[in-house]
Each structure stands twice: as structure tokens, then as C-alpha cells.
Design a protein around this motif. Structure first.
Motif, PDB file in Angstrom:
ATOM      1  N   PHE A   1       0.964  -1.205   0.099  1.00 35.94           N
ATOM      2  CA  PHE A   1      -0.101  -0.058  -0.035  1.00 35.94           C
ATOM      3  C   PHE A   1       0.968   1.247   0.052  1.00 35.94           C
ATOM      4  CE2 PHE A   1       0.866  -0.914   4.361  1.00 35.94           C
ATOM      5  CZ  PHE A   1       1.063   0.138   5.055  1.00 35.94           C
ATOM      6  N   TRP A   2       0.383   2.392  -0.534  1.00 37.34           N
ATOM      7  CA  TRP A   2       1.065   3.518  -0.633  1.00 37.34           C
ATOM      8  C   TRP A   2       0.669   4.326   0.447  1.00 37.34           C
ATOM      9  CZ3 TRP A   2       5.054   6.180  -1.491  1.00 37.34           C
ATOM     10  CH2 TRP A   2       4.951   7.643  -1.518  1.00 37.34           C
ATOM     11  N   GLU A   3       1.501   4.728   1.572  1.00 41.22           N
ATOM     12  CA  GLU A   3       1.288   5.743   2.619  1.00 41.22           C
ATOM     13  C   GLU A   3       1.616   6.923   2.531  1.00 41.22           C
ATOM     14  OE1 GLU A   3      -0.143   7.442   5.293  1.00 41.22           O
ATOM     15  OE2 GLU A   3      -0.268   5.414   5.974  1.00 41.22           O
ATOM     16  N   PRO A   4       0.816   8.144   2.088  1.00 48.33           N
ATOM     17  CA  PRO A   4       1.424   9.261   1.523  1.00 48.33           C
ATOM     18  C   PRO A   4       1.905  10.311   2.865  1.00 48.33           C
ATOM     19  CG  PRO A   4      -1.233   9.195   1.339  1.00 48.33           C
ATOM     20  CD  PRO A   4      -0.642   7.758   1.825  1.00 48.33           C
ATOM     21  N   VAL A   5       1.242   9.894   3.784  1.00 47.71           N
ATOM     22  CA  VAL A   5       1.971  10.662   5.140  1.00 47.71           C
ATOM     23  C   VAL A   5       3.348  10.135   5.303  1.00 47.71           C
ATOM     24  CG1 VAL A   5       1.645  11.031   7.447  1.00 47.71           C
ATOM     25  CG2 VAL A   5      -0.387  10.926   5.991  1.00 47.71           C
ATOM     26  N   ALA A   6       3.638   8.950   5.120  1.00 50.25           N
ATOM     27  CA  ALA A   6       4.828   8.572   5.332  1.00 50.25           C
ATOM     28  C   ALA A   6       5.944   8.588   4.218  1.00 50.25           C
ATOM     29  CB  ALA A   6       5.017   7.159   5.852  1.00 50.25           C
ATOM     30  N   GLY A   7       5.378   8.786   3.124  1.00 45.77           N
ATOM     31  CA  GLY A   7       5.955   8.891   1.654  1.00 45.77           C
ATOM     32  C   GLY A   7       6.575   7.440   1.549  1.00 45.77           C
ATOM     33  N   GLY A   8       6.012   6.426   1.776  1.00 45.44           N
ATOM     34  CA  GLY A   8       6.565   5.270   1.360  1.00 45.44           C
ATOM     35  C   GLY A   8       5.705   4.017   1.072  1.00 45.44           C
ATOM     36  N   ALA A   9       5.861   2.859   0.710  1.00 43.94           N
ATOM     37  CA  ALA A   9       4.907   1.789   0.597  1.00 43.94           C
ATOM     38  C   ALA A   9       5.362   0.764   1.718  1.00 43.94           C
ATOM     39  CB  ALA A   9       5.052   1.105  -0.653  1.00 43.94           C
ATOM     40  N   GLY A  10       4.403  -0.051   1.927  1.00 45.75           N
ATOM     41  CA  GLY A  10       4.425  -0.925   2.990  1.00 45.75           C
ATOM     42  C   GLY A  10       3.685  -2.340   2.654  1.00 45.75           C
ATOM     43  N   HIS A  11       4.297  -3.358   3.025  1.00 46.21           N
ATOM     44  CA  HIS A  11       3.694  -4.651   2.922  1.00 46.21           C
ATOM     45  C   HIS A  11       2.313  -4.925   3.419  1.00 46.21           C
ATOM     46  CE1 HIS A  11       3.153  -8.890   3.631  1.00 46.21           C
ATOM     47  NE2 HIS A  11       3.341  -8.915   2.494  1.00 46.21           N
ATOM     48  N   LEU A  12       1.138  -5.170   2.750  1.00 45.72           N
ATOM     49  CA  LEU A  12       0.075  -5.238   3.460  1.00 45.72           C
ATOM     50  C   LEU A  12      -0.450  -6.643   3.546  1.00 45.72           C
ATOM     51  CD1 LEU A  12      -2.352  -4.004   4.390  1.00 45.72           C
ATOM     52  CD2 LEU A  12      -3.449  -4.034   1.892  1.00 45.72           C
ATOM     53  N   PHE A  13      -0.289  -7.559   2.340  1.00 50.05           N
ATOM     54  CA  PHE A  13      -0.455  -8.974   2.544  1.00 50.05           C
ATOM     55  C   PHE A  13       0.073  -9.791   1.310  1.00 50.05           C
ATOM     56  CE2 PHE A  13      -4.029  -7.597   0.116  1.00 50.05           C
ATOM     57  CZ  PHE A  13      -4.287  -8.792  -0.621  1.00 50.05           C
ATOM     58  N   ASP A  14       0.233 -10.998   1.402  1.00 49.35           N
ATOM     59  CA  ASP A  14       0.549 -11.947   0.273  1.00 49.35           C
ATOM     60  C   ASP A  14      -0.737 -12.772  -0.104  1.00 49.35           C
ATOM     61  OD1 ASP A  14       3.129 -11.323  -0.048  1.00 49.35           O
ATOM     62  OD2 ASP A  14       3.365 -12.285   1.891  1.00 49.35           O
ATOM     63  N   ARG A  15      -0.936 -13.113  -1.277  1.00 50.58           N
ATOM     64  CA  ARG A  15      -2.114 -13.984  -1.708  1.00 50.58           C
ATOM     65  C   ARG A  15      -1.826 -14.954  -2.762  1.00 50.58           C
ATOM     66  NH1 ARG A  15      -5.970  -9.342  -4.557  1.00 50.58           N
ATOM     67  NH2 ARG A  15      -4.482  -8.850  -6.189  1.00 50.58           N
ATOM     68  N   ASP A  16      -2.553 -15.868  -2.761  1.00 53.79           N
ATOM     69  CA  ASP A  16      -2.546 -16.821  -3.889  1.00 53.79           C
ATOM     70  C   ASP A  16      -3.346 -16.307  -4.920  1.00 53.79           C
ATOM     71  OD1 ASP A  16      -0.558 -18.489  -2.512  1.00 53.79           O
ATOM     72  OD2 ASP A  16      -2.391 -19.849  -1.503  1.00 53.79           O
ATOM     73  N   VAL A  17      -2.939 -16.454  -6.226  1.00 50.84           N
ATOM     74  CA  VAL A  17      -3.955 -16.205  -7.314  1.00 50.84           C
ATOM     75  C   VAL A  17      -4.187 -17.188  -8.327  1.00 50.84           C
ATOM     76  CG1 VAL A  17      -3.671 -13.622  -7.115  1.00 50.84           C
ATOM     77  CG2 VAL A  17      -2.024 -14.849  -8.521  1.00 50.84           C
ATOM     78  N   GLU A  18      -4.894 -17.216  -8.927  1.00 53.12           N
ATOM     79  CA  GLU A  18      -5.132 -18.550 -10.015  1.00 53.12           C
ATOM     80  C   GLU A  18      -4.107 -17.979 -11.266  1.00 53.12           C
ATOM     81  OE1 GLU A  18      -9.084 -19.295 -11.320  1.00 53.12           O
ATOM     82  OE2 GLU A  18      -9.883 -19.327  -9.199  1.00 53.12           O
ATOM     83  N   GLU A  19      -4.139 -16.737 -11.878  1.00 56.94           N
ATOM     84  CA  GLU A  19      -3.212 -16.433 -13.040  1.00 56.94           C
ATOM     85  C   GLU A  19      -1.869 -16.685 -12.522  1.00 56.94           C
ATOM     86  OE1 GLU A  19      -3.943 -11.908 -11.850  1.00 56.94           O
ATOM     87  OE2 GLU A  19      -5.400 -13.886 -11.786  1.00 56.94           O
ATOM     88  N   THR A  20      -0.947 -16.590 -13.423  1.00 56.53           N
ATOM     89  CA  THR A  20       0.436 -16.738 -13.105  1.00 56.53           C
ATOM     90  C   THR A  20       1.689 -15.997 -13.860  1.00 56.53           C
ATOM     91  OG1 THR A  20       2.275 -18.329 -12.413  1.00 56.53           O
ATOM     92  CG2 THR A  20       0.897 -18.999 -14.338  1.00 56.53           C
TER      93      THR A  20
END
Length: 172
Positions: free
Chosen positions: A151-170
Motif C-alpha cells: 500500500f502507498w502511505e502518503p503521510v510517510a512517503g513510502g510503501a508498506g507490505h499489506l499482505f500476500d495472496r495466492d492467485v489463479e493466474e501466473t
């Protein structure tokens, strides 16, 4: 004299052995993630002695040129043995696909009770707050049929890890 002959024989042997090309490739794509005036960009690259032993790096740079997210892994560990030493064109095709993230907002992330253990490193309150704030979210492949979402956190001016997920496409 014998040392010179031995050195010459060693140099001759190394010159005659087949050389596998290095696997140093880069692909860059402009994206809209942070909402800045200037486009952000994703740069994906590989480097290694050969494509079956390469490291992959996923990097997001904001419109001002500041790095805001980076992720790296040995390609065989994350994507399996799909890359062959003698098929560098396959790696180049992979990089072009890998540089195309899915961009949405954190409200589309699963609710806390739908997450499996280990899908996020955040605590429940922080995760719920980020999700409710409807921040920009980018998901990129981090393995075969697997994505990492940041996710983009505009206040901190950086991105952070939110979650990992399995997806059908590859991406391969």
C-alpha cells in the motif's frame, strides 16, 4: 617454465569450454500508484551468471525518483525451474509481464477474518485501519500464482507490505 605451461594450458581450457551468457536484463514501465504529478515507475531486473541461477528484483520508484518499494528473490526459488540457462529470451518475456502490477485500493483487500495465518505481518488494528483508509494498493507477482500486495502511505512517503495472496493466474 613449467608454471607458464600450466597457466597457458589452464587459460586454453577455459577458452574452449562453452560459456553461458549472463542473465542481466532490465524492464521499466510507467505506472500510476502514488498519485503524484509525475508518473511512478516499476523496474524489474535480473542478474546472475546464467538465467537458471538469476536473482530477480522488483522496484517501485515514485515520480520524483525516490525508491518506495523493493523486493528480491532467487528466481528458481520463487518461480520454479522454468528459466533455462540457454533461454534468455524467456526471461526477457517474463520481465515484461512481471512489470505489469495490479493496481487497486486497500478496500479491495480481504477482511481480517478472511486472511490465513502468515498472509500479513500487520496486527489486526493496523490492517483494518489501512484497509478502511482506501489507500492505493499495488500487487505484483512474488512467485508462481502468488502476489505480494503493498500500500502507498502518503503521510510517510513510502510503501508498506499489506499482505500476500495466492492467485489463479501466473507469470512465467
Amino acid at each position: 617454465m613449467i608454471r607458464l605451461l600450466a597457466l597457458g594450458a589452464l587459460m586454453f581450457a577455459s577458452a574452449c569450454s562453452p560459456q553461458v551468457a549472463r542473465c542481466d536484463f532490465t524492464h521499466t514501465r510507467e505506472i500510476t500508484f502514488t498519485g503524484g504529478v509525475t508518473a511512478d515507475r516499476v523496474t524489474v531486473r535480473t542478474f546472475g551468471a546464467s538465467c537458471d541461477k538469476a536473482i530477480g528484483i522488483y522496484e517501485i520508484i515514485d515520480g520524483e525518483g525516490f525508491p518506495i518499494w523493493a523486493w528480491a528473490t532467487p528466481l528458481p526459488r520463487a518461480f520454479g525451474d522454468v528459466f533455462k540457462a540457454e533461454e534468455p529470451e524467456r526471461v526477457e518475456t517474463f520481465l515484461e509481464e512481471w512489470s505489469q502490477p495490479a493496481i487497486m485500493t486497500t478496500q479491495t483487500a480481504p477482511e481480517w477474518d478472511q486472511l490465513a495465518p502468515g498472509q500479513t505481518t500487520l496486527d489486526e488494528l493496523t490492517y483494518a485501519d489501512i484497509r478502511a483508509r482506501d489507500l492505493p494498493m499495488l500487487c505484483h507477482f512474488s512467485g508462481t500464482a502468488r502476489q505480494t500486495c503493498v500500500f502507498w502511505e502518503p503521510v510517510a512517503g513510502g510503501a508498506g507490505h499489506l499482505f500476500d495472496r495466492d492467485v489463479e493466474e501466473t507469470v512465467e
